[in-house]
Design a protein around this motif. Structure first.
Motif, PDB file in Angstrom:
ATOM      1  N   ILE A   1       5.992   7.715  -7.808  1.00 41.15           N
ATOM      2  CA  ILE A   1       6.414   8.491  -6.643  1.00 41.15           C
ATOM      3  C   ILE A   1       7.490   7.682  -5.915  1.00 41.15           C
ATOM      4  CG2 ILE A   1       4.667   7.530  -5.079  1.00 41.15           C
ATOM      5  CD1 ILE A   1       4.213  10.454  -4.108  1.00 41.15           C
ATOM      6  N   SER A   2       8.400   8.366  -5.229  1.00 36.64           N
ATOM      7  CA  SER A   2       9.495   7.674  -4.548  1.00 36.64           C
ATOM      8  C   SER A   2       9.628   8.139  -3.101  1.00 36.64           C
ATOM      9  CB  SER A   2      10.817   7.938  -5.274  1.00 36.64           C
ATOM     10  OG  SER A   2      10.767   7.440  -6.577  1.00 36.64           O
ATOM     11  N   ILE A   3      10.099   7.211  -2.267  1.00 37.89           N
ATOM     12  CA  ILE A   3      10.444   7.525  -0.883  1.00 37.89           C
ATOM     13  C   ILE A   3      11.736   6.789  -0.542  1.00 37.89           C
ATOM     14  CG2 ILE A   3       8.090   7.976  -0.059  1.00 37.89           C
ATOM     15  CD1 ILE A   3       8.059   5.109   1.117  1.00 37.89           C
TER      16      ILE A   3
ATOM     17  N   ASP B   1       9.334  -0.956  -6.712  1.00 35.18           N
ATOM     18  CA  ASP B   1      10.740  -1.268  -7.013  1.00 35.18           C
ATOM     19  C   ASP B   1      11.593  -0.768  -5.858  1.00 35.18           C
ATOM     20  OD1 ASP B   1      11.321  -2.584  -9.515  1.00 35.18           O
ATOM     21  OD2 ASP B   1      10.409  -0.849 -10.511  1.00 35.18           O
ATOM     22  N   LEU B   2      12.452  -1.643  -5.335  1.00 33.14           N
ATOM     23  CA  LEU B   2      13.276  -1.281  -4.182  1.00 33.14           C
ATOM     24  C   LEU B   2      14.762  -1.431  -4.492  1.00 33.14           C
ATOM     25  CD1 LEU B   2      10.707  -3.285  -3.014  1.00 33.14           C
ATOM     26  CD2 LEU B   2      11.370  -1.918  -1.065  1.00 33.14           C
ATOM     27  N   THR B   3      15.537  -0.494  -3.945  1.00 31.01           N
ATOM     28  CA  THR B   3      16.994  -0.544  -4.039  1.00 31.01           C
ATOM     29  C   THR B   3      17.544  -0.201  -2.659  1.00 31.01           C
ATOM     30  OG1 THR B   3      16.840   0.321  -6.285  1.00 31.01           O
ATOM     31  CG2 THR B   3      19.014   0.339  -5.267  1.00 31.01           C
ATOM     32  N   GLU B   4      18.355  -1.096  -2.114  1.00 28.35           N
ATOM     33  CA  GLU B   4      18.943  -0.872  -0.785  1.00 28.35           C
ATOM     34  C   GLU B   4      20.409  -0.494  -0.931  1.00 28.35           C
ATOM     35  OE1 GLU B   4      19.823  -3.239   3.397  1.00 28.35           O
ATOM     36  OE2 GLU B   4      18.457  -4.145   1.935  1.00 28.35           O
ATOM     37  N   ASN B   5      20.823   0.518  -0.164  1.00 31.93           N
ATOM     38  CA  ASN B   5      22.205   0.966  -0.187  1.00 31.93           C
ATOM     39  C   ASN B   5      22.580   1.480   1.198  1.00 31.93           C
ATOM     40  OD1 ASN B   5      24.740   1.720  -0.987  1.00 31.93           O
ATOM     41  ND2 ASN B   5      24.076   3.378  -2.331  1.00 31.93           N
TER      42      ASN B   5
ATOM     43  N   ASP C   1      15.505   2.766  -1.073  1.00 27.81           N
ATOM     44  CA  ASP C   1      14.737   3.661  -1.937  1.00 27.81           C
ATOM     45  C   ASP C   1      13.615   2.839  -2.547  1.00 27.81           C
ATOM     46  OD1 ASP C   1      16.529   5.810  -1.560  1.00 27.81           O
ATOM     47  OD2 ASP C   1      17.817   5.075  -3.174  1.00 27.81           O
ATOM     48  N   LEU C   2      12.401   3.351  -2.438  1.00 28.82           N
ATOM     49  CA  LEU C   2      11.230   2.706  -3.023  1.00 28.82           C
ATOM     50  C   LEU C   2      10.697   3.611  -4.115  1.00 28.82           C
ATOM     51  CD1 LEU C   2       8.747   0.774  -3.193  1.00 28.82           C
ATOM     52  CD2 LEU C   2       7.699   2.194  -1.436  1.00 28.82           C
ATOM     53  N   ASN C   3      10.576   3.058  -5.308  1.00 25.13           N
ATOM     54  CA  ASN C   3       9.884   3.752  -6.379  1.00 25.13           C
ATOM     55  C   ASN C   3       8.575   3.007  -6.615  1.00 25.13           C
ATOM     56  OD1 ASN C   3       9.409   5.637  -8.427  1.00 25.13           O
ATOM     57  ND2 ASN C   3      10.120   4.210  -9.972  1.00 25.13           N
ATOM     58  N   PHE C   4       7.463   3.714  -6.442  1.00 27.68           N
ATOM     59  CA  PHE C   4       6.134   3.145  -6.654  1.00 27.68           C
ATOM     60  C   PHE C   4       5.582   3.686  -7.960  1.00 27.68           C
ATOM     61  CE2 PHE C   4       1.551   3.817  -6.530  1.00 27.68           C
ATOM     62  CZ  PHE C   4       1.103   2.523  -6.324  1.00 27.68           C
TER      63      PHE C   4
ATOM     64  N   TRP D   1      -2.615   8.238  -3.826  1.00 24.00           N
ATOM     65  CA  TRP D   1      -1.359   7.489  -3.785  1.00 24.00           C
ATOM     66  C   TRP D   1      -0.248   8.299  -3.129  1.00 24.00           C
ATOM     67  CZ3 TRP D   1      -1.463   2.786  -3.357  1.00 24.00           C
ATOM     68  CH2 TRP D   1      -2.168   1.924  -4.188  1.00 24.00           C
ATOM     69  N   THR D   2      -0.229   9.605  -3.373  1.00 29.60           N
ATOM     70  CA  THR D   2       0.792  10.451  -2.737  1.00 29.60           C
ATOM     71  C   THR D   2       0.688  10.310  -1.225  1.00 29.60           C
ATOM     72  OG1 THR D   2       0.816  11.966  -4.613  1.00 29.60           O
ATOM     73  CG2 THR D   2       1.661  12.812  -2.509  1.00 29.60           C
ATOM     74  N   HIS D   3      -0.526  10.332  -0.700  1.00 30.40           N
ATOM     75  CA  HIS D   3      -0.713  10.146   0.747  1.00 30.40           C
ATOM     76  C   HIS D   3      -0.288   8.743   1.172  1.00 30.40           C
ATOM     77  CE1 HIS D   3      -2.384   9.973   4.760  1.00 30.40           C
ATOM     78  NE2 HIS D   3      -2.936   8.833   4.401  1.00 30.40           N
ATOM     79  N   TRP D   4      -0.798   7.717   0.480  1.00 29.35           N
ATOM     80  CA  TRP D   4      -0.555   6.343   0.934  1.00 29.35           C
ATOM     81  C   TRP D   4       0.930   5.985   0.899  1.00 29.35           C
ATOM     82  CZ3 TRP D   4      -4.042   5.175   3.954  1.00 29.35           C
ATOM     83  CH2 TRP D   4      -5.378   5.451   3.702  1.00 29.35           C
ATOM     84  N   ILE D   5       1.667   6.496  -0.072  1.00 30.02           N
ATOM     85  CA  ILE D   5       3.086   6.154  -0.176  1.00 30.02           C
ATOM     86  C   ILE D   5       3.936   7.116   0.658  1.00 30.02           C
ATOM     87  CG2 ILE D   5       5.053   5.868  -1.736  1.00 30.02           C
ATOM     88  CD1 ILE D   5       2.812   3.710  -2.091  1.00 30.02           C
ATOM     89  N   LYS D   6       3.814   8.423   0.411  1.00 28.31           N
ATOM     90  CA  LYS D   6       4.710   9.407   1.061  1.00 28.31           C
ATOM     91  C   LYS D   6       4.411   9.613   2.540  1.00 28.31           C
ATOM     92  CE  LYS D   6       6.774  12.313  -2.405  1.00 28.31           C
ATOM     93  NZ  LYS D   6       8.161  12.392  -2.079  1.00 28.31           N
ATOM     94  N   THR D   7       3.159   9.419   2.943  1.00 29.74           N
ATOM     95  CA  THR D   7       2.806   9.629   4.346  1.00 29.74           C
ATOM     96  C   THR D   7       2.632   8.306   5.081  1.00 29.74           C
ATOM     97  OG1 THR D   7       1.747  11.731   3.794  1.00 29.74           O
ATOM     98  CG2 THR D   7       1.192  10.755   5.916  1.00 29.74           C
ATOM     99  N   SER D   8       1.669   7.486   4.647  1.00 29.15           N
ATOM    100  CA  SER D   8       1.318   6.304   5.419  1.00 29.15           C
ATOM    101  C   SER D   8       2.375   5.203   5.343  1.00 29.15           C
ATOM    102  CB  SER D   8      -0.040   5.768   4.975  1.00 29.15           C
ATOM    103  OG  SER D   8      -0.490   4.783   5.878  1.00 29.15           O
ATOM    104  N   LEU D   9       2.790   4.805   4.134  1.00 26.57           N
ATOM    105  CA  LEU D   9       3.783   3.738   4.022  1.00 26.57           C
ATOM    106  C   LEU D   9       5.123   4.184   4.597  1.00 26.57           C
ATOM    107  CD1 LEU D   9       4.389   0.849   3.122  1.00 26.57           C
ATOM    108  CD2 LEU D   9       4.948   1.760   0.842  1.00 26.57           C
TER     109      LEU D   9
END
Length: 149
Positions: A8-10, A94-98, A103-106, A125-133
Motif C-alpha cells: 500500500i502507498s501514501i 520504502d520512501l522517495t522524497e521529491n 511517497d511511502l510504499n509499505f 494494515w490499510t488502516h494503520w498506513i492510510k489512516t493512522s500513519l
C-alpha cells in the motif's frame, strides 16, 4: 511468479528523514503496547496487542531517508491456527522524497492472500498506513484506540 505480498502507498508533505523518524516512533501511529527500541539497525522491539499475542521485531535494515525493514523474528497470534504466521516475514517501508513530498510504499513481505490472517491483516494494515500513519505524518497524531496495558 506474481508477487501477492500486501502493499500500500501514501504520500505526504514531509521530508523522508522526518517520515522515518515517525515510522520508528511505533506507539504514536500503531495502537499497540511497545517495548524496546526501533531507531537504528539491529534494534529489537516487541509489540503486544492484548492477551497472549506478541510480535518480536528486529530492525533488519535502515537506510536514512530511504528505507526501513523490520523482520518478525517470533510471534504468537493465538486467534489463528498457525500462531507463528508472521514469523520470518518482513515489513518494508520504502520512501522517495521529491519537492518536499515523500511517497511511502509499505509492503508486508509474506502476507499474501493464501495465509489465514490476510482477511484481517490487509484491512488492518490499510488502516494503520492510510489512516493512522498518514495522520501522524500530517497532523502529528495517529488514529487509533489506546492499547490496554
Amino acid at each position: 511468479m506474481e508477487n501477492n505480498d500486501f502493499d500500500i502507498s501514501i504520500s505526504a508533505k514531509i521530508s523522508a528523514g522526518e517520515a522515518i523518524k515517525k515510522i520508528n516512533n511505533v506507539p504514536a501511529w500503531w495502537g499497540v503496547t511497545f517495548s524496546g527500541s526501533s531507531e537504528k539497525q539491529d534494534d529489537k522491539f516487541i509489540i503486544k496487542m492484548g492477551g497472549e499475542s506478541f510480535f518480536n521485531f528486529t530492525v533488519a535494515e535502515l537506510i536514512p531517508g530511504k528505507k526501513v525493514v523490520w523482520l518478525v523474528t517470533d510471534c504468537n497470534m493465538p486467534w489463528y491456527a498457525d500462531k507463528k504466521e508472521w514469523a520470518n516475514t518482513r515489513l518494508i517501508f520504502d520512501l522517495t522524497e521529491n519537492n518536499g513530498v515523500t511517497d511511502l510504499n509499505f509492503k508486508h513481505e509474506g502476507l499474501t492472500p493464501e495465509v489465514e490472517c490476510y482477511k484481517d491483516c490487509a484491512p488492518g494494515w490499510t488502516h494503520w498506513i492510510k489512516t493512522s500513519l498518514l495522520s501522524y505524518f500530517t497532523t502529528g497524531k495517529g488514529v487509533f484506540r489506546e492499547p490496554s496495558i
